[in-house]
Design a protein around this motif. Structure first.
Motif, PDB file in Angstrom:
ATOM      1  N   LYS A   1       0.843  -1.192   0.000  1.00  0.00           N
ATOM      2  CA  LYS A   1       0.000   0.000   0.000  1.00  0.00           C
ATOM      3  C   LYS A   1       0.884   1.250   0.000  1.00  0.00           C
ATOM      4  CE  LYS A   1      -4.491  -1.144   0.521  1.00  0.00           C
ATOM      5  NZ  LYS A   1      -5.612  -0.493  -0.203  1.00  0.00           N
TER       6      LYS A   1
ATOM      7  N   THR B   1       5.264   8.142  -5.137  1.00  0.00           N
ATOM      8  CA  THR B   1       4.522   7.754  -3.943  1.00  0.00           C
ATOM      9  C   THR B   1       5.330   8.061  -2.699  1.00  0.00           C
ATOM     10  OG1 THR B   1       5.345   5.503  -3.534  1.00  0.00           O
ATOM     11  CG2 THR B   1       3.748   5.777  -5.335  1.00  0.00           C
TER      12      THR B   1
ATOM     13  N   LYS C   1      -6.444   8.157 -15.482  1.00  0.00           N
ATOM     14  CA  LYS C   1      -7.237   7.605 -14.388  1.00  0.00           C
ATOM     15  C   LYS C   1      -6.464   7.723 -13.073  1.00  0.00           C
ATOM     16  CE  LYS C   1      -9.679   3.910 -15.015  1.00  0.00           C
ATOM     17  NZ  LYS C   1     -10.088   2.515 -15.302  1.00  0.00           N
ATOM     18  N   ALA C   2      -5.149   7.456 -13.150  1.00  0.00           N
ATOM     19  CA  ALA C   2      -4.334   7.497 -11.940  1.00  0.00           C
ATOM     20  C   ALA C   2      -4.266   8.903 -11.360  1.00  0.00           C
ATOM     21  CB  ALA C   2      -2.927   6.983 -12.241  1.00  0.00           C
TER      22      ALA C   2
ATOM     23  N   LYS D   1      -6.510  11.022 -11.078  1.00  0.00           N
ATOM     24  CA  LYS D   1      -7.681  11.300 -10.243  1.00  0.00           C
ATOM     25  C   LYS D   1      -7.552  10.707  -8.846  1.00  0.00           C
ATOM     26  CE  LYS D   1     -10.674  11.391 -14.316  1.00  0.00           C
ATOM     27  NZ  LYS D   1     -11.821  10.762 -15.018  1.00  0.00           N
ATOM     28  N   LEU D   2      -6.547   9.819  -8.659  1.00  0.00           N
ATOM     29  CA  LEU D   2      -6.364   9.147  -7.364  1.00  0.00           C
ATOM     30  C   LEU D   2      -5.216   9.734  -6.557  1.00  0.00           C
ATOM     31  CD1 LEU D   2      -6.848   5.506  -8.658  1.00  0.00           C
ATOM     32  CD2 LEU D   2      -8.492   6.849  -7.356  1.00  0.00           C
TER      33      LEU D   2
ATOM     34  N   GLU E   1      -4.612   9.514  -2.629  1.00  0.00           N
ATOM     35  CA  GLU E   1      -5.268   8.344  -2.057  1.00  0.00           C
ATOM     36  C   GLU E   1      -4.301   7.185  -1.877  1.00  0.00           C
ATOM     37  OE1 GLU E   1      -8.928   7.159  -3.786  1.00  0.00           O
ATOM     38  OE2 GLU E   1      -9.502   9.199  -4.361  1.00  0.00           O
ATOM     39  N   SER E   2      -4.731   6.204  -1.101  1.00  0.00           N
ATOM     40  CA  SER E   2      -3.948   4.997  -0.868  1.00  0.00           C
ATOM     41  C   SER E   2      -4.283   3.989  -1.965  1.00  0.00           C
ATOM     42  CB  SER E   2      -4.264   4.404   0.497  1.00  0.00           C
ATOM     43  OG  SER E   2      -3.592   3.177   0.673  1.00  0.00           O
ATOM     44  N   VAL E   3      -3.230   3.464  -2.644  1.00  0.00           N
ATOM     45  CA  VAL E   3      -3.428   2.473  -3.705  1.00  0.00           C
ATOM     46  C   VAL E   3      -2.456   1.317  -3.489  1.00  0.00           C
ATOM     47  CG1 VAL E   3      -4.207   4.194  -5.387  1.00  0.00           C
ATOM     48  CG2 VAL E   3      -1.778   3.620  -5.239  1.00  0.00           C
TER      49      VAL E   3
ATOM     50  N   LYS F   1      -6.562   0.175  -7.630  1.00  0.00           N
ATOM     51  CA  LYS F   1      -7.788   0.781  -8.138  1.00  0.00           C
ATOM     52  C   LYS F   1      -7.753   1.098  -9.624  1.00  0.00           C
ATOM     53  CE  LYS F   1      -9.009   3.154  -3.827  1.00  0.00           C
ATOM     54  NZ  LYS F   1      -9.301   4.473  -3.256  1.00  0.00           N
ATOM     55  N   PHE F   2      -6.548   1.411 -10.159  1.00  0.00           N
ATOM     56  CA  PHE F   2      -6.550   1.921 -11.519  1.00  0.00           C
ATOM     57  C   PHE F   2      -5.968   0.959 -12.544  1.00  0.00           C
ATOM     58  CE2 PHE F   2      -2.104   2.928 -10.947  1.00  0.00           C
ATOM     59  CZ  PHE F   2      -1.997   3.360  -9.643  1.00  0.00           C
TER      60      PHE F   2
END
Length: 590
Positions: A4, A21, A41-42, A44-45, A48-50, A64-65
């Motif tokens: 994560k 990150t 798409k990334a 927009k994140l 956030e935690s991915v 998510k992406f």
């Protein structure tokens, strides 16, 4: 292995996507088209935690992406090597503003592919990222059966050199590295494509490193007496160097600069870092193996007037190895000489075929051509070693707004009319009225909205290119539009949620505007520096004055500015003001 992380930023570099990150940087090697879609798409994140998953050679993305297959290999990325050609040819193409240079070059690519040349055996090399991106989009339009990923050698010269001379284990220096070496280095990301954050490139600025890089570009010894900063900035730099090198107390300024540069080189070597200039230096070197220089069947070098001596060393190697070469540019638009460009190398480059001048401008209307001929062209014609191409405007008359008429009253109470330049505030009001008139019309009838198709600009949205010689003036213009709640682009970044469907109002420097065009253009001067830049470089003025396809406001001037310059104690400022007024006349001669 999965982990994560907090997503902090997303950067697209050629066919790679990199994410920043809180636990390091990760890179993905997948097809360019899919990478761009995934990166959007990334973005927009961010924050956030991915989840990311680690692969063997490269690091790809999960979480998510993820929506495409990982580890996709693309064989067309290989450079063609060690091909031999019995017959070789080379030709220079001179393309004045709006004469269809890019269209002509793309036609050569299309013809080659239709004759069986593999796309990865074709290179289209540009000086700027923006031009390389446009070329890749144009070739995909011309050859719809192919995708952008199948033309991996449409890139900048720096990007190609990095692929040719990449060294295992070495990383390209980015902002974190520069700041780790010296926190006073100015770093920023510059958007090279309108509204596209993925086209951003990283830039850095420091007086010592800039002077060193210019010397490399011009292939000459470094002279630290040429540092281009003000006296106050120079004093601050000396204080900083004295603090960094206390053991050099009493030494000359040049010795301090050399110590700083030596530290920089040691920093790069110990951390296995490289810059673009390092890669060019390596590949252009006489000792670089000739077998590693790509042998393209078709080589196109665009914007050749902007190549430095440093880049010409590599360009010459590529041309000699290629079967067919086209070297395209326009010496009248050589506006990168401040960073080492050498247009003389372009105009004097020996080729096997006769030069091809493009003489019909599809963009420039008659009145604008007449205006350029009246003021700027006489200054261009004075430049040494100029080739220059005589070109013709299109059939449209166009609109030229070089002055505004105002009434005044003299001491006798008599009313008379004078002609003066438009002011920046008057320009902003013109754009304000146009933007809200069009917005109201679109809101009243959604059927009026035309979409952008095949990169053809829709004139149902305000289409303006507002140019300022200096960044400071550009920033003020953007702030003024923002205060009036007018969506626009500042240096390609959207302001107030601008989209191409809402607004094509762009504010940027003249240097960024080369290659761009708009229905309406305006050149704005608000400071002594603006006037000086245009007066000192007729090529810069020429580029600025040849962007409009319909209506041009060539001399938007802050009220009283030229009067202050003409009344200045400095002869330099007076001469610059006089030259500016000749180049940008209020009234066209009959």
């Amino acid at each position: 292995m999965r982990e994560k992380v907090i997503l902090q930023d997303v950067i697209l570099q050629d066919s790679y996507m990199k994410i920043i990150t809180d636990k390091g940087n990760f890179k993905s090697a997948i097809s360019h088209d899919d990478t761009e879609r995934l990166a959007l798409k990334a973005l927009k994140l961010v924050g956030e935690s991915v989840e990311v998953s680690f692969l063997s050679a490269e690091q790809a993305y999960d979480g998510k992406f993820q929506d495409i297959q990982k580890n996709q290999e693309v064989s067309v990325n290989l450079l063609p090597l060690q091909q031999s050609f019995a017959n070789k040819s080379s030709k220079k193409i001179f393309g004045p503003p709006g004469t269809g240079k890019t269209t002509k070059l793309i036609s050569y690519v299309k013809d080659a592919v239709n004759k069986g040349v593999k796309p990865n055996n074709i290179a289209f090399i540009s000086f700027s990222n923006g031009a390389a991106t446009v070329a890749k989009k144009r070739v995909v339009e011309a050859l719809p059966d192919y995708g952008a990923i199948e033309f991996p050698n449409f890139s900048t010269m720096h990007s190609l050199a990095t692929r040719i001379g990449s060294e295992s284990g070495k990383k390209l220096m980015v902002e974190e590295h520069f700041l780790a070496f010296d926190s006073s280095i100015e770093c920023w990301r510059e958007w090279t494509e309108l509204g596209n954050p993925l086209g951003a490139v990283e830039r850095y600025k420091h007086p010592i490193l800039d002077t060193y890089n210019l010397a490399i570009a011009e292939q000459r010894p470094v002279d630290y007496k040429e540092i281009q900063i003000s006296e106050s900035q120079l004093e601050l730099l000396k204080i900083s160097l004295d603090e960094r090198f206390p053991n050099l107390s009493g030494r000359t300024f040049e010795e301090y600069c050399e110590a700083y540069l030596n530290d920089f080189i040691v920093f790069k070597n110990t951390r296995r870092l490289i810059t673009f200039d390092d890669v060019i230096e390596k590949v252009a070197s006489d000792i670089f193996p000739i077998k590693l220089i790509p042998t393209f069947e078709l080589l196109i070098i665009d914007e050749a007037q902007d190549l430095s001596n440093h880049l010409w060393k590599l360009a010459n190697k590529l041309i000699k190895a290629a079967k067919t070469s086209y070297i395209a540019g326009d010496d009248d638009q050589a506006i990168m000489m401040g960073i080492g460009a050498n247009p003389l190398s372009f105009v004097s480059y020996p080729t096997s075929e006769q030069d091809m001048p493009l003489i019909n401008s599809y963009r420039i209307p008659k009145l604008l051509r007449k205006y350029v001929d009246a003021g700027i062209m006489p200054e261009l014609e004075k430049l040494p070693n100029r080739v220059g191409v005589t070109w013709e405007p299109n059939e449209k008359i166009g609109n030229l707004n070089s002055n505004i008429k105002k009434q005044q009253i003299n001491k006798k109470g008599e009313i008379f009319e004078i002609q003066i330049p438009y002011s920046p505030s008057e320009l902003i009001n013109i754009i304000y009225e146009e933007y809200f008139q069009i917005t109201d019309r679109i809101n009243n009838d959604n059927d009026q909205i035309n979409t952008l198709h095949n990169n053809v600009i829709s004139y149902n949205v305000p289409d303006w290119l507002i140019m300022a010689p200096t960044k400071g003036t550009g920033r003020k213009l953007s702030d003024a539009l923002k205060e009036l709640e007018i969506p626009h682009y500042y240096r390609n970044k959207p302001v107030l949620g601008a989209t191409k469907e809402k607004s094509l109002i762009r504010v940027q420097t003249v240097h960024m505007s080369k290659g761009d065009e708009a229905k309406n253009s305006a050149i704005v001067v608000q400071s002594f520096g603006d006037v000086v830049m245009l007066a000192k470089d007729p090529r810069l003025s020429y580029v600025a004055a040849t962007r409009a396809s319909n209506s041009c406001y060539p001399n938007i001037c802050m009220p009283g500015l030229l009067g202050k310059m003409n009344g200045s104690k400095s002869g330099f400022f007076r001469k610059c003001a006089e030259k500016y007024q000749k180049m940008f006349p209020l009234i066209l001669p009959t």
